[in-house]
Design an enzyme around this catalytic site. Sequence first.
Site, PDB file in Angstrom:
ATOM      1  N   HIS A 392     -14.755  -8.054  26.030  1.00  0.00           N
ATOM      2  CA  HIS A 392     -16.216  -7.929  25.935  1.00  0.00           C
ATOM      3  C   HIS A 392     -16.875  -9.315  25.913  1.00  0.00           C
ATOM      4  CE1 HIS A 392     -19.897  -5.810  24.343  1.00  0.00           C
ATOM      5  NE2 HIS A 392     -20.146  -7.035  23.903  1.00  0.00           N
ATOM      6  N   GLU A 393     -16.409 -10.170  25.013  1.00  0.00           N
ATOM      7  CA  GLU A 393     -17.008 -11.513  24.911  1.00  0.00           C
ATOM      8  C   GLU A 393     -16.731 -12.334  26.164  1.00  0.00           C
ATOM      9  OE1 GLU A 393     -19.073 -11.745  22.733  1.00  0.00           O
ATOM     10  OE2 GLU A 393     -18.442 -10.249  21.264  1.00  0.00           O
ATOM     11  N   HIS A 396     -19.448 -11.605  28.643  1.00  0.00           N
ATOM     12  CA  HIS A 396     -20.643 -12.408  28.346  1.00  0.00           C
ATOM     13  C   HIS A 396     -20.458 -13.843  28.844  1.00  0.00           C
ATOM     14  CE1 HIS A 396     -22.924  -9.557  26.009  1.00  0.00           C
ATOM     15  NE2 HIS A 396     -22.020  -9.447  25.047  1.00  0.00           N
ATOM     16  N   HIS A 399     -20.590 -14.259  32.556  1.00  0.00           N
ATOM     17  CA  HIS A 399     -21.988 -14.098  32.954  1.00  0.00           C
ATOM     18  C   HIS A 399     -22.727 -15.422  32.737  1.00  0.00           C
ATOM     19  CE1 HIS A 399     -25.735 -11.207  32.735  1.00  0.00           C
ATOM     20  NE2 HIS A 399     -25.814 -12.072  33.715  1.00  0.00           N
TER      21      HIS A 399
END
Length: 600
Positions: A392-393, A396, A399
């Site tokens: 998940h991180e 980020h 991105h």
Amino acid sequence: MIKIVRLPKRALVKTPDTWDLSKLFPNDKAWDEGLTKLEKRIKGYGKFRDSLAESAADLAACLKYDGETERLADRLSNYAYLKTAEDQANSTYQRMLGRIRNISTRVSEAASFIQPEIMAISDAKMKTFLANSAMAKYRLLVERILRFKPFTLGKNEERLLAMQGEIAGTPSVVFRQLHDADLKFGLVKDEAGRQIELSPSTLAKLLQSPNRDVRRTAFQQFYVQFKAHENCLAAILNGSIQKDIYYSRARGYESCLHSAVFADNVPMSVYDNLIQTVRKHLPAVHRYYELRRTKMRLREIRHYDTYVPILSDIKQRHTWDQATRVIVDSLSPLGSDYCNVLRGGLTGRWCDRYPNQGKQSGAFSYGTYDGDPYIMMNFKPDVLDDVFTLAHEAGHSMHSHLSTKHQPYEYHHYAIFVAEVASTFNEQLLTHHLVDRAKDDRQRAYLINNEIDDIRSTIVRQTMFAEFEKTTHAMVEAGEPLTIEAFKKVYRQLLDDYFGPEFALDEEMSLECLRIPHFYRAFYVYKYATGLSAAIALSERVLKGGPRELADYLGFLQGGCSKFPLDLLRGAGVDLEKPHPIDLAMRKFTRLVDSLEQLI
């Protein structure tokens, strides 16, 4: 003798297990020099005051100066904050963080004339300014400022509203102090016989206990305090809603919801579509609760039975290197360039990997323009959720990496509305990878159950929260008072609708509306639901598609805030102005429930 395992002090953590902040500043001395440079720039704003309407060149020069100042302030803030996160007991970095925040406030005060002067420029003159080549880099920035012109008051009124800033934050601050500090919940004995201090953070862990008595005791004991303070909490929540209505009316917005979605240029129909589409699929959610009740062999299912995995005996272990490998392998559909950069970051020094004394709890990704997209973890090899958290991180961070690589500073920072798309996209690909390679049906069922609960908590539950926010704000806007009984009545009806007629709802659940932190800063939670819905649609599009679909998604990651959030997502292949992405996500939820039922 009982062996006591203690966390290491920060100074003893191995360097390869820590992040490398040297791209921001090589050391504290360089940071001090940067802070001095920032402070000197404050006076520089004076030369631009009362000159922005003179020419496009003057306006561009001011925006260039302001951007360079903000970029330096960002670097300083990033370094100080990340050093503080390493060890929150380190007073040196607490002081550094306080210093940069103080000077940043002074910078904001010095630059406060910029937006009012831009808005004071006539439409005709501004049109010629924006057509000038000197303004090419700043055209979008100015256009976004001008969008707020109809909702911006005169200088005196704006000054009065600005002076109320600290007062406006009072409901949230009071709730946090009461919730996190003053309320005492006592001790609960866990399944191993240990006495655990009950708190908002330990409640989540206790509700995952395989022992139902532990879950029930923790739940009921927790809500004793909310019952005892229900009138106080209702007054705080009502105050927060009244504050929202005051500001939306003062500025002339159609409603609080209109005020909340305007900055992202999101139509209110997106909010309504979310609620309507999720409600259409609630029978599938109700069926899942009944399946959970049956497989857990419960006479009736209650809220404290919804967090523990149905197959709670399955355990998996991943070292950091193993977790990195499985994550990067799962993301192979995103191409070798994406995977090679991510592999280098996860095996290199993007990450602060393990717990140490004083380290901030939880996990986060912290994108920077002049450094790396840093990831803070408190990774535990025996916790499968930590592998998903790292994925998940990492979403980020990639991105942030791609936005920073492809956008100038002014447009690199993506909006919160799209922030959860890349992160949950990665979780979707990781789940797909692990399910395909599961060694048996029980492991496959465990992973599917995990994904079902993710959709339930992130889309279904957050949509229920979003509907509560919309309903309660609309009640006050219509002149209806919000008493504790009114709050409980609205929330109980939503619980009945979302959990279904066969779900055994405890009376305490009507008080849940008083303990959701987001309700004290409203109209944020819907972004979790739209974010995961978009991620599900985009991940299926990439997995089933080819080079074009991949290019569309990578283009979204590279976009920063160069377009409004909905336009960025449309370019990637998903249109949240239509019900389709939400409908697709909920249809996937139904398919997953079907699969789980067959496997167990």
